[in-house]
Design an enzyme around this catalytic site. Structure first.
Site, short mmCIF file in Angstrom:
data_model
loop_
_atom_site.label_atom_id
_atom_site.label_comp_id
_atom_site.label_asym_id
_atom_site.label_seq_id
_atom_site.Cartn_x
_atom_site.Cartn_y
_atom_site.Cartn_z
N GLU A 107 -124.77 55.29 50.33
CA GLU A 107 -124.46 55.49 51.86
C GLU A 107 -122.99 55.24 52.11
OE1 GLU A 107 -126.99 53.38 51.12
OE2 GLU A 107 -128.80 54.70 51.87
N TYR A 119 -116.27 60.78 46.60
CA TYR A 119 -117.44 61.26 46.27
C TYR A 119 -117.67 62.61 46.41
CZ TYR A 119 -118.46 56.21 47.50
OH TYR A 119 -118.33 55.11 47.38
C1 LIG Z 1 -112.57 54.12 48.27
C2 LIG Z 1 -111.92 53.54 47.02
C3 LIG Z 1 -113.01 53.02 46.20
C4 LIG Z 1 -111.21 54.62 46.25
O1 LIG Z 1 -110.55 53.92 45.34
P1 LIG Z 1 -109.12 54.74 44.62
O2 LIG Z 1 -108.93 53.91 43.29
O3 LIG Z 1 -108.04 54.58 45.41
O4 LIG Z 1 -109.47 56.01 44.45
P2 LIG Z 1 -108.89 57.36 43.46
O5 LIG Z 1 -107.46 57.04 43.31
O6 LIG Z 1 -109.86 57.36 42.28
O7 LIG Z 1 -108.98 58.49 44.53
C5 LIG Z 1 -109.65 59.80 44.00
C6 LIG Z 1 -109.80 60.64 45.00
O8 LIG Z 1 -110.21 60.07 46.26
C7 LIG Z 1 -109.65 60.70 47.33
N1 LIG Z 1 -108.87 59.26 47.97
C8 LIG Z 1 -109.09 58.17 47.61
N2 LIG Z 1 -108.28 57.42 48.44
C9 LIG Z 1 -108.09 58.28 49.66
C10 LIG Z 1 -107.42 58.01 50.89
N3 LIG Z 1 -106.94 56.90 51.10
N4 LIG Z 1 -107.06 58.94 51.50
C11 LIG Z 1 -107.42 60.37 51.24
N5 LIG Z 1 -108.11 60.76 50.02
C12 LIG Z 1 -108.62 59.57 49.20
C13 LIG Z 1 -108.34 61.51 46.94
O9 LIG Z 1 -108.93 63.29 46.86
C14 LIG Z 1 -108.28 60.95 45.58
O10 LIG Z 1 -107.66 61.99 44.67
P3 LIG Z 1 -105.99 62.00 44.51
O11 LIG Z 1 -105.40 60.57 44.52
O12 LIG Z 1 -105.73 62.94 43.47
O13 LIG Z 1 -105.66 62.74 45.72
C15 LIG Z 1 -110.92 52.25 47.64
O14 LIG Z 1 -109.92 52.98 48.68
C16 LIG Z 1 -111.48 51.36 48.22
O15 LIG Z 1 -111.77 50.27 47.52
N6 LIG Z 1 -111.80 51.08 49.56
C17 LIG Z 1 -112.22 50.05 50.05
C18 LIG Z 1 -113.71 50.01 49.77
C19 LIG Z 1 -114.51 50.90 49.96
O16 LIG Z 1 -114.34 51.75 51.10
N7 LIG Z 1 -115.37 51.42 49.20
C20 LIG Z 1 -116.55 52.55 49.12
C21 LIG Z 1 -117.73 51.96 49.90
S1 LIG Z 1 -118.92 53.30 50.07
#
Ligand SMILES: CC(C)(COP(=O)(O)OP(=O)(O)OC[C@H]1O[C@@H](n2cnc3c(N)ncnc32)[C@H](O)[C@@H]1OP(=O)(O)O)[C@@H](O)C(=O)NCCC(=O)NCCS
Length: 149
Positions: A107, A119
């Site tokens: 979710e 995702y």
């Molecule tokens: C969601 C989260 C885990 C992503 O982690 P991350 O290490 O930044 O993700 P990645 O660098 O592996 O990103 C992979 C892809 O996801 C997408 N993405 C990740 N963050 C993004 C952003 N802020 N805006 C747009 N796309 C994004 C992009 O497609 C990205 O690929 P790219 O960088 O080559 O464009 C991180 O933002 C986080 O910890 N957020 C707060 C907690 C949360 O919301 N967790 C998920 C709960 S369901």
């Protein structure tokens, strides 16, 4: 970026995981919850991302029959957009598949477009809405599935 290590989370990661949760989520899990997950929950899998001895991210799931229910994915704000989230979820699903899981669900907040994009890139597809799922603000959850058509 200094060397990134993706590994299984261990019992002594509990404090740092809870600290990361407080930074990343409006409704963080407690240290006690993480301690239960890592020490006692036989059906839980947790993967950690470490840089220079510091925990900078983690991802986890619960195995329910042959399904993996992803509980949380978190990356420290200063380490985002470097592929760590993608590496964590990919590694988590690999470990789960080695243990017989064949599909994955989660979710995610309707407003959390960064996570939904991550995702979607990993082949998750939206499969419905849970209305008012999040207690802190009554936000809807998007249910996503991978590997179950
Ligand atoms: C969601 C989260 C885990 C992503 O982690 P991350 O290490 O930044 O993700 P990645 O660098 O592996 O990103 C992979 C892809 O996801 C997408 N993405 C990740 N963050 C993004 C952003 N802020 N805006 C747009 N796309 C994004 C992009 O497609 C990205 O690929 P790219 O960088 O080559 O464009 C991180 O933002 C986080 O910890 N957020 C707060 C907690 C949360 O919301 N967790 C998920 C709960 S369901």
């Amino acid at each position: 970026m200094s060397q990134l290590i993706i590994r299984s989370a261990q019992e002594d990661d509990v404090q740092e995981m809870a600290g990361l949760d407080r930074v990343c989520f409006a409704d963080p899990w407690s240290e006690e919850s993480f301690a239960y997950e890592l020490k006692l929950n036989q059906r839980a899998f947790y993967i950690a991302a470490e840089i220079e001895g510091r925990l900078v991210g983690y991802a986890g799931l619960w195995a329910i029959l042959d399904e993996g229910h992803i509980t949380n994915v978190a990356v420290a704000p200063e380490y985002r957009r470097k592929g760590i989230g993608r590496a964590l979820v990919t590694s988590l699903m690999e470990v789960a598949e080695e243990n017989g899981l064949t599909s994955f669900t989660l979710e995610v907040r309707e407003s959390n477009l960064p996570a939904q994009k991550l995702y979607t890139e990993l082949d998750f597809k939206p499969a419905g809405i849970r209305k008012g799922y999040y207690h802190d603000n009554g936000e809807n959850a998007v249910i996503m599935w991978r590997g179950r058509e």
